[in-house]
Enzyme design. Structure first.
Site, PDB file in Angstrom:
ATOM      1  N   CYS A 266       0.837  -1.202   0.000  1.00  0.00           N
ATOM      2  CA  CYS A 266       0.000   0.000   0.000  1.00  0.00           C
ATOM      3  C   CYS A 266       0.875   1.257   0.000  1.00  0.00           C
ATOM      4  CB  CYS A 266      -0.985  -0.036   1.175  1.00  0.00           C
ATOM      5  SG  CYS A 266      -2.376   1.119   0.976  1.00  0.00           S
TER       6      CYS A 266
ATOM      7  N   HIS B 274      -3.646  -5.281   0.762  1.00  0.00           N
ATOM      8  CA  HIS B 274      -3.085  -5.721   2.045  1.00  0.00           C
ATOM      9  C   HIS B 274      -3.107  -7.252   2.143  1.00  0.00           C
ATOM     10  CE1 HIS B 274      -2.665  -1.810   4.069  1.00  0.00           C
ATOM     11  NE2 HIS B 274      -3.687  -1.446   3.314  1.00  0.00           N
TER      12      HIS B 274
ATOM     13  N   GLU C 171      -1.741  -8.987   4.438  1.00  0.00           N
ATOM     14  CA  GLU C 171      -1.643  -9.406   5.842  1.00  0.00           C
ATOM     15  C   GLU C 171      -2.996  -9.603   6.510  1.00  0.00           C
ATOM     16  OE1 GLU C 171      -1.326  -4.831   6.000  1.00  0.00           O
ATOM     17  OE2 GLU C 171      -0.942  -6.472   4.607  1.00  0.00           O
TER      18      GLU C 171
ATOM     19  N   GLY D 296      -0.736 -14.661  37.902  1.00  0.00           N
ATOM     20  CA  GLY D 296      -1.928 -15.373  37.470  1.00  0.00           C
ATOM     21  C   GLY D 296      -2.169 -15.255  35.988  1.00  0.00           C
TER      22      GLY D 296
ATOM     23  N   VAL E 248      -0.963 -15.259  31.800  1.00  0.00           N
ATOM     24  CA  VAL E 248      -0.256 -16.210  30.954  1.00  0.00           C
ATOM     25  C   VAL E 248       1.211 -15.834  30.791  1.00  0.00           C
ATOM     26  CG1 VAL E 248      -0.974 -15.028  28.829  1.00  0.00           C
ATOM     27  CG2 VAL E 248      -0.282 -17.413  28.732  1.00  0.00           C
ATOM     28  N   ASP E 249       1.529 -14.549  30.714  1.00  0.00           N
ATOM     29  CA  ASP E 249       2.916 -14.141  30.475  1.00  0.00           C
ATOM     30  C   ASP E 249       3.830 -14.564  31.621  1.00  0.00           C
ATOM     31  OD1 ASP E 249       1.908 -12.979  28.185  1.00  0.00           O
ATOM     32  OD2 ASP E 249       1.805 -10.972  29.046  1.00  0.00           O
ATOM     33  N   SER E 250       3.420 -14.287  32.851  1.00  0.00           N
ATOM     34  CA  SER E 250       4.253 -14.672  33.992  1.00  0.00           C
ATOM     35  C   SER E 250       4.289 -16.188  34.149  1.00  0.00           C
ATOM     36  CB  SER E 250       3.746 -14.014  35.282  1.00  0.00           C
ATOM     37  OG  SER E 250       2.451 -14.459  35.618  1.00  0.00           O
ATOM     38  N   ALA E 251       3.177 -16.863  33.815  1.00  0.00           N
ATOM     39  CA  ALA E 251       3.135 -18.318  33.928  1.00  0.00           C
ATOM     40  C   ALA E 251       4.109 -18.982  32.962  1.00  0.00           C
ATOM     41  CB  ALA E 251       1.718 -18.820  33.665  1.00  0.00           C
TER      42      ALA E 251
END
Length: 524
Positions: free
Chosen positions: A86, A181, A183, A236, A238-241
């Site tokens: 684009c 586009h 994507e 609690g 997902v990232d830290s888990a």
């Protein structure tokens, strides 16, 4: 043998497109590492990155004005394949000697693309075939400018009814332009077109896989940490888990998990987190009661950025205290790639901070712990894939995100114990009803927000002034953009009814119907 997952890489230069992060996710899904950088990044940074290919994103501006953004000129001289999408196609055409004009009829939405030369990008790709035997593709357009004259060395490779030059290529120099586009999901064959560029034209080897990412992360953690211990804070989310699980897989008992009870977690969350991690992770978990400490630090603070930074400061101080007791030198954090993107500034200052993320800019400058961030290069969907591969339960992996500063930034203005208690109850009701109605996994994130304003209502036969609760639910793929979730009115009515009847301090419930952009997902 361990794979070098960064050996082959694509650079995406962002011209301000709402789809720029989506391009990056598509390249990652192809199996190739990529990074997103602002289009005005300096030459040294690009050369140090050493890309196998460069993608120029779309953008909201017009190439026809002299002051608008341009691609760094040297990228067309280093022998690297370039794909312009684009606005990226338009600036490539303009900078290489072509012409770009405002179109009399802008194209927004679906269009049918007629492929004139399928070589390289369109090879073997079609949705339909024209009566003349030409491949036809369904694509998504969003532009008000068109390339009206090709640069020297280019040929038209596709067209639409409104765009005679809807795609172009200089096969010798491996420069390609797409007016549409690829994507977005509205271009069904877009993934294959991007894969042709990344794999066949740039000749990248797809080593960016979940298995290889885990192997690389484990090796990196082991090399950095050695025999030293690491603290990871559990929230609690997902990232830290996934961070804790990855670090535990790398160094085993050298990991100490710390759950800080800030008083700003969701209802019953401390007990739930302890149960999950002691059961599934098998690592040592220390729970620190820091409720009074956080409340004291936040007293009198109403500015959102200050609240975030204070939360970061207090978290780090708690970790440092635990680290000194245990002689721990390292802090593991669940920073992910969208955190890095949103918190970044270019050297020219053209990309401004949206908000300070707890895992990035909220960290004190005098932090005494060394930092490891094994998820720093990953999008949220990649983090979830890692978690499943590592054996974490799906309920945990697909739990909605929760901000590091907790409920402090879901209470507008100053935080108080009364406000926290009200918000915890309202949020719990909302989430409970989402799960009971099977809407929880149909939305990407949902939560309640406390507004410290009182609105008149009627309870019984008397006028009642109570607080306002806002409900927020969004749908998103990558959390870079999001749409408000169109939940049924009957459902919202039920949630509202429960909140005002079960929480005596609340008199009114409203629903947030704002997309990102223009709003962010969180209110603060």
């Amino acid at each position: 043998m361990l794979k070098d997952i960064h050996q082959h890489r694509i650079l995406i230069l962002d011209f301000g497109s709402q789809y720029a992060q989506l391009i990056a996710r598509r390249v990652r899904e192809i199996g190739v590492y990529c990074e997103l950088m602002p289009c005005d990044i300096d030459e040294e940074t690009i050369r140090d990155f050493n890309p196998h290919g460069i993608i120029l994103s779309g953008g909201p501006e017009t190439v026809t004005l002299s002051h608008t953004l341009r691609a760094p000129a040297f990228i067309f001289e280093i022998g690297c394949p370039v794909l312009g999408i684009c606005y990226g196609m338009q600036t490539m055409a303009y900078q290489l000697g072509g012409k770009v004009n405002r179109t009399a009829k802008a194209e927004f939405g679906h269009a049918q693309l007629r492929v004139l030369n399928p070589a390289f990008l369109f090879d073997g790709i079609e949705d339909q075939v024209s009566p003349q035997g030409e491949p036809l593709l369904d694509v998504w357009m969003s532009h008000g400018d068109i390339v009206s004259e090709l640069p020297p060395g280019f040929e038209a490779t596709a067209c639409t009814d409104n765009s005679p030059l809807a795609a172009m290529a200089d096969f010798k120099r491996r420069f390609f332009g797409l007016q549409f586009h690829p994507e977005v999901t509205h271009t069904p064959q877009g993934d294959r077109i991007l894969a042709h560029f990344v794999i066949h034209i740039c000749q990248c080897i797809p080593n960016w896989t979940t298995k290889h990412i885990i192997e690389d992360s484990i090796r990196d953690i082991q090399e950095k940490v050695g025999k030293e211990q690491v603290i990871v804070g559990l929230s609690g989310g997902v990232d830290s888990a996934v961070t804790a699980t990855l670090v535990h897989k790398a160094i085993g008992d050298q990991l100490v998990c710390v759950l800080v009870d800030t008083g700003l977690l969701r209802l019953n969350e401390v007990d739930e987190v302890l149960n999950v991690f002691q059961k599934h992770l098998g690592a040592k978990v220390i729970c620190v009661d820091a409720k009074d400490r956080f409340m004291k630090a936040l007293k009198g603070i109403s500015d959102p950025e200050e609240k975030r930074k204070i939360a970061g400061e207090q978290f780090i101080r708690v970790f440092e205290e635990q680290a000194k007791k245990l002689n721990v030198k390292w802090l593991g954090q669940g920073t992910i790639y969208p955190d890095v993107i949103e918190s970044a500034k270019t050297k020219t200052g053209k990309v401004h901070i949206i908000k300070t993320h707890h895992n990035v800019g909220g960290l004190p400058l005098n932090m005494e712990l060394k930092l490891i961030e094994p998820l720093r290069e990953l999008f949220k969907d990649e983090v979830r894939k890692l978690g499943l591969e590592l054996g974490l339960p799906a309920d945990l992996i697909y739990r909605h995100p929760f901000p590091g500063p907790g409920l402090a930034i879901r209470i507008l203005g100053e935080v108080s114990a009364e406000y926290i208690n009200i918000l915890k109850q309202a949020d719990a009701i909302f989430i409970e009803e989402l799960k009971k109605s099977d809407y929880y996994h149909q939305v990407s994130q949902a939560f309640a927000v406390f507004m410290p304003l009182k609105s008149v209502g009627v309870k019984g036969d008397a006028r009642h002034y109570g607080y306002i609760i806002a409900l927020r639910a969004v749908k998103t793929v990558d959390f870079m953009t999001a749409q408000w979730a169109d939940l049924p009115h009957e459902f919202l009515s039920k949630v509202s009814h429960r909140i005002v009847n079960e929480i005596k301090e609340v008199s009114r419930v409203v629903y947030d119907m704002t997309n990102k952009p223009p709003a962010t997902i969180e209110w603060e």
